[in-house]
Write a protein that holds these residues in place. Structure first.
Motif, PDB file in Angstrom:
ATOM      1  N   LYS A  76       0.832  -1.218   0.000  1.00 47.69           N
ATOM      2  CA  LYS A  76       0.000   0.000   0.000  1.00 47.69           C
ATOM      3  C   LYS A  76       0.857   1.256   0.000  1.00 47.69           C
ATOM      4  CE  LYS A  76      -4.260  -1.597   2.054  1.00 47.69           C
ATOM      5  NZ  LYS A  76      -5.258  -1.323   3.093  1.00 47.69           N
ATOM      6  N   ALA A  77       2.161   1.077   0.091  1.00 49.15           N
ATOM      7  CA  ALA A  77       3.104   2.192   0.089  1.00 49.15           C
ATOM      8  C   ALA A  77       4.367   1.725  -0.622  1.00 49.15           C
ATOM      9  CB  ALA A  77       3.422   2.615   1.521  1.00 49.15           C
ATOM     10  N   GLN A  78       5.306   2.649  -0.826  1.00 57.79           N
ATOM     11  CA  GLN A  78       6.578   2.285  -1.449  1.00 57.79           C
ATOM     12  C   GLN A  78       7.216   1.150  -0.658  1.00 57.79           C
ATOM     13  OE1 GLN A  78       7.476   3.580  -4.331  1.00 57.79           O
ATOM     14  NE2 GLN A  78       9.257   2.244  -4.422  1.00 57.79           N
ATOM     15  N   VAL A  79       7.687   0.120  -1.333  1.00 54.42           N
ATOM     16  CA  VAL A  79       8.273  -1.040  -0.669  1.00 54.42           C
ATOM     17  C   VAL A  79       9.607  -0.654  -0.044  1.00 54.42           C
ATOM     18  CG1 VAL A  79       9.203  -3.363  -1.000  1.00 54.42           C
ATOM     19  CG2 VAL A  79       7.118  -2.663  -2.198  1.00 54.42           C
ATOM     20  N   SER A  80       9.739  -0.993   1.228  1.00 53.15           N
ATOM     21  CA  SER A  80      10.970  -0.715   1.955  1.00 53.15           C
ATOM     22  C   SER A  80      11.893  -1.915   1.836  1.00 53.15           C
ATOM     23  CB  SER A  80      10.652  -0.457   3.433  1.00 53.15           C
ATOM     24  OG  SER A  80      11.849  -0.440   4.186  1.00 53.15           O
ATOM     25  N   THR A  81      13.167  -1.662   1.568  1.00 55.43           N
ATOM     26  CA  THR A  81      14.143  -2.750   1.513  1.00 55.43           C
ATOM     27  C   THR A  81      14.791  -2.976   2.873  1.00 55.43           C
ATOM     28  OG1 THR A  81      15.872  -1.231   0.794  1.00 55.43           O
ATOM     29  CG2 THR A  81      14.636  -2.398  -0.928  1.00 55.43           C
ATOM     30  N   THR A  82      14.497  -2.122   3.855  1.00 52.63           N
ATOM     31  CA  THR A  82      15.135  -2.244   5.173  1.00 52.63           C
ATOM     32  C   THR A  82      14.138  -2.458   6.305  1.00 52.63           C
ATOM     33  OG1 THR A  82      15.104   0.161   5.454  1.00 52.63           O
ATOM     34  CG2 THR A  82      17.089  -0.814   4.472  1.00 52.63           C
ATOM     35  N   GLY A  83      12.861  -2.295   6.061  1.00 56.11           N
ATOM     36  CA  GLY A  83      11.868  -2.442   7.126  1.00 56.11           C
ATOM     37  C   GLY A  83      10.568  -2.986   6.586  1.00 56.11           C
ATOM     38  N   SER A  84       9.520  -2.763   7.318  1.00 58.08           N
ATOM     39  CA  SER A  84       8.193  -3.260   6.940  1.00 58.08           C
ATOM     40  C   SER A  84       7.517  -2.339   5.944  1.00 58.08           C
ATOM     41  CB  SER A  84       7.304  -3.355   8.179  1.00 58.08           C
ATOM     42  OG  SER A  84       7.832  -4.281   9.089  1.00 58.08           O
ATOM     43  N   LEU A 153       4.839 -10.782  -4.774  1.00 59.44           N
ATOM     44  CA  LEU A 153       4.648  -9.444  -4.222  1.00 59.44           C
ATOM     45  C   LEU A 153       4.474  -8.428  -5.337  1.00 59.44           C
ATOM     46  CD1 LEU A 153       7.574  -9.637  -1.644  1.00 59.44           C
ATOM     47  CD2 LEU A 153       5.149 -10.040  -1.204  1.00 59.44           C
ATOM     48  N   ASN A 154       3.555  -7.498  -5.109  1.00 63.61           N
ATOM     49  CA  ASN A 154       3.345  -6.387  -6.032  1.00 63.61           C
ATOM     50  C   ASN A 154       3.666  -5.093  -5.319  1.00 63.61           C
ATOM     51  OD1 ASN A 154       2.457  -8.132  -7.983  1.00 63.61           O
ATOM     52  ND2 ASN A 154       0.325  -7.508  -7.909  1.00 63.61           N
ATOM     53  N   ASP A 155       4.261  -4.145  -6.063  1.00 63.90           N
ATOM     54  CA  ASP A 155       4.529  -2.840  -5.473  1.00 63.90           C
ATOM     55  C   ASP A 155       3.251  -2.015  -5.418  1.00 63.90           C
ATOM     56  OD1 ASP A 155       4.125  -1.684  -8.000  1.00 63.90           O
ATOM     57  OD2 ASP A 155       6.259  -1.435  -8.412  1.00 63.90           O
ATOM     58  N   VAL A 156       3.356  -0.808  -4.939  1.00 60.12           N
ATOM     59  CA  VAL A 156       2.184   0.054  -4.748  1.00 60.12           C
ATOM     60  C   VAL A 156       1.450   0.338  -6.065  1.00 60.12           C
ATOM     61  CG1 VAL A 156       3.432   2.250  -4.908  1.00 60.12           C
ATOM     62  CG2 VAL A 156       1.363   2.093  -3.490  1.00 60.12           C
ATOM     63  N   ASP A 157       2.164   0.244  -7.197  1.00 62.17           N
ATOM     64  CA  ASP A 157       1.549   0.463  -8.507  1.00 62.17           C
ATOM     65  C   ASP A 157       1.006  -0.825  -9.129  1.00 62.17           C
ATOM     66  OD1 ASP A 157       2.121   3.229  -8.488  1.00 62.17           O
ATOM     67  OD2 ASP A 157       4.181   2.818  -9.141  1.00 62.17           O
ATOM     68  N   GLY A 158       1.095  -1.929  -8.399  1.00 60.86           N
ATOM     69  CA  GLY A 158       0.568  -3.192  -8.884  1.00 60.86           C
ATOM     70  C   GLY A 158       1.528  -3.986  -9.754  1.00 60.86           C
ATOM     71  N   CYS A 163      12.332 -10.450  -7.008  1.00 54.94           N
ATOM     72  CA  CYS A 163      13.185 -10.672  -5.839  1.00 54.94           C
ATOM     73  C   CYS A 163      14.371 -11.572  -6.172  1.00 54.94           C
ATOM     74  CB  CYS A 163      12.375 -11.308  -4.714  1.00 54.94           C
ATOM     75  SG  CYS A 163      11.004 -10.286  -4.180  1.00 54.94           S
ATOM     76  N   SER A 164      14.570 -11.904  -7.427  1.00 53.68           N
ATOM     77  CA  SER A 164      15.589 -12.889  -7.785  1.00 53.68           C
ATOM     78  C   SER A 164      17.009 -12.340  -7.722  1.00 53.68           C
ATOM     79  CB  SER A 164      15.309 -13.451  -9.175  1.00 53.68           C
ATOM     80  OG  SER A 164      15.384 -12.420 -10.141  1.00 53.68           O
ATOM     81  N   HIS A 165      17.177 -11.031  -7.690  1.00 49.08           N
ATOM     82  CA  HIS A 165      18.527 -10.462  -7.709  1.00 49.08           C
ATOM     83  C   HIS A 165      18.970  -9.983  -6.336  1.00 49.08           C
ATOM     84  CE1 HIS A 165      18.493 -10.849 -12.003  1.00 49.08           C
ATOM     85  NE2 HIS A 165      17.389 -10.137 -12.073  1.00 49.08           N
ATOM     86  N   GLY A 166      18.235 -10.324  -5.299  1.00 43.77           N
ATOM     87  CA  GLY A 166      18.618  -9.945  -3.945  1.00 43.77           C
ATOM     88  C   GLY A 166      18.376  -8.485  -3.628  1.00 43.77           C
ATOM     89  N   ALA A 167      17.687  -7.773  -4.493  1.00 44.81           N
ATOM     90  CA  ALA A 167      17.451  -6.347  -4.259  1.00 44.81           C
ATOM     91  C   ALA A 167      16.449  -6.125  -3.141  1.00 44.81           C
ATOM     92  CB  ALA A 167      16.950  -5.675  -5.537  1.00 44.81           C
ATOM     93  N   VAL A 168      15.586  -7.085  -2.895  1.00 45.75           N
ATOM     94  CA  VAL A 168      14.558  -6.927  -1.880  1.00 45.75           C
ATOM     95  C   VAL A 168      14.618  -8.135  -0.953  1.00 45.75           C
ATOM     96  CG1 VAL A 168      12.079  -6.737  -1.450  1.00 45.75           C
ATOM     97  CG2 VAL A 168      13.083  -5.656  -3.472  1.00 45.75           C
ATOM     98  N   ASN A 169      14.730  -7.877   0.350  1.00 45.75           N
ATOM     99  CA  ASN A 169      14.602  -8.950   1.328  1.00 45.75           C
ATOM    100  C   ASN A 169      13.140  -9.099   1.659  1.00 45.75           C
ATOM    101  OD1 ASN A 169      17.046 -10.092   1.897  1.00 45.75           O
ATOM    102  ND2 ASN A 169      17.654  -8.423   3.281  1.00 45.75           N
ATOM    103  N   VAL A 170      12.628 -10.293   1.596  1.00 43.35           N
ATOM    104  CA  VAL A 170      11.203 -10.509   1.798  1.00 43.35           C
ATOM    105  C   VAL A 170      11.003 -11.329   3.061  1.00 43.35           C
ATOM    106  CG1 VAL A 170       9.100 -11.506   0.848  1.00 43.35           C
ATOM    107  CG2 VAL A 170      10.779 -10.452  -0.665  1.00 43.35           C
TER     108      VAL A 170
END
Length: 177
Positions: A76-84, A153-158, A163-170
């Motif tokens: 519902k908001a910009q995806v954080s790579t360091t928090g929730s 996972l979808n970002d705020v824009d759908g 997540c395959s390149h390690g850019a986002v910890n899920v």
């Protein structure tokens, strides 16, 4: 097109596929030779197939493919790579085989789905949905394992988050309401 008498004969045959022509004549109040003529017409029209009063197979489509539980995390908001990140979680029965079979059924085709699914709550959900969609699961296999589950996972824009390149910890924590 079957006559009224032929429809009557068909109904009797459907009740007892081993009924004899003599029995049909007795039940309909006509002669055995008259029944033979009607049976011949029913065979020509394709309403029964050959001797023994075998009925033609219904048109049926068989789909072989996967069923799984799809779990979607929608930010519902910009995806954080360091928090929730605030968002919602949705789940639904999916899988390519299941989706194709359901769509064919929605087009009015009798559909059989050959698949494997688990003996768990998600398998129960799948079975209920298949029954609601009148899918034939007579050749599906239910195993003593969990039904396959896919999370995306979808970002705020759908847009789907890669997540395959390690850019986002899920880290997914779910509770279904």
């Amino acid at each position: 097109m079957a006559t009224k008498r032929e429809q009557e004969i068909l109904a009797l045959i459907k009740q007892d596929s081993l009924i004899t022509q003599a029995q049909l004549a007795e039940k309909t109040g006509t002669t055995r030779s008259n029944i033979g003529s009607h049976i011949s017409n029913l065979i020509k029209e394709g309403l029964i197939v050959g001797r023994g009063y075998v009925f033609p197979a219904e048109n049926e489509v068989t789909v072989i493919g996967a069923v799984n539980l799809d779990v979607l995390g929608a930010a519902k908001a910009q995806v954080s790579t360091t928090g929730s990140t605030p968002g919602r979680v949705y789940s639904f029965i999916g899988g390519m085989g299941c989706n194709i079979a359901t769509n064919l059924d929605n087009l009015g085709l009798k559909t059989k789905l050959i698949t494997v699914y688990g003996n768990d709550t998600n398998g129960d959900l799948f079975q209920a949905e298949a029954q609601n969609n009148e899918l034939d699961l007579s050749d599906a296999l239910r195993v003593e394992r969990p039904t396959a589950t896919y999370v995306y996972l979808n970002d705020v824009d759908g847009r789907r988050i890669n997540c395959s390149h390690g850019a986002v910890n899920v880290s997914v924590s779910m509770s279904m309401v």
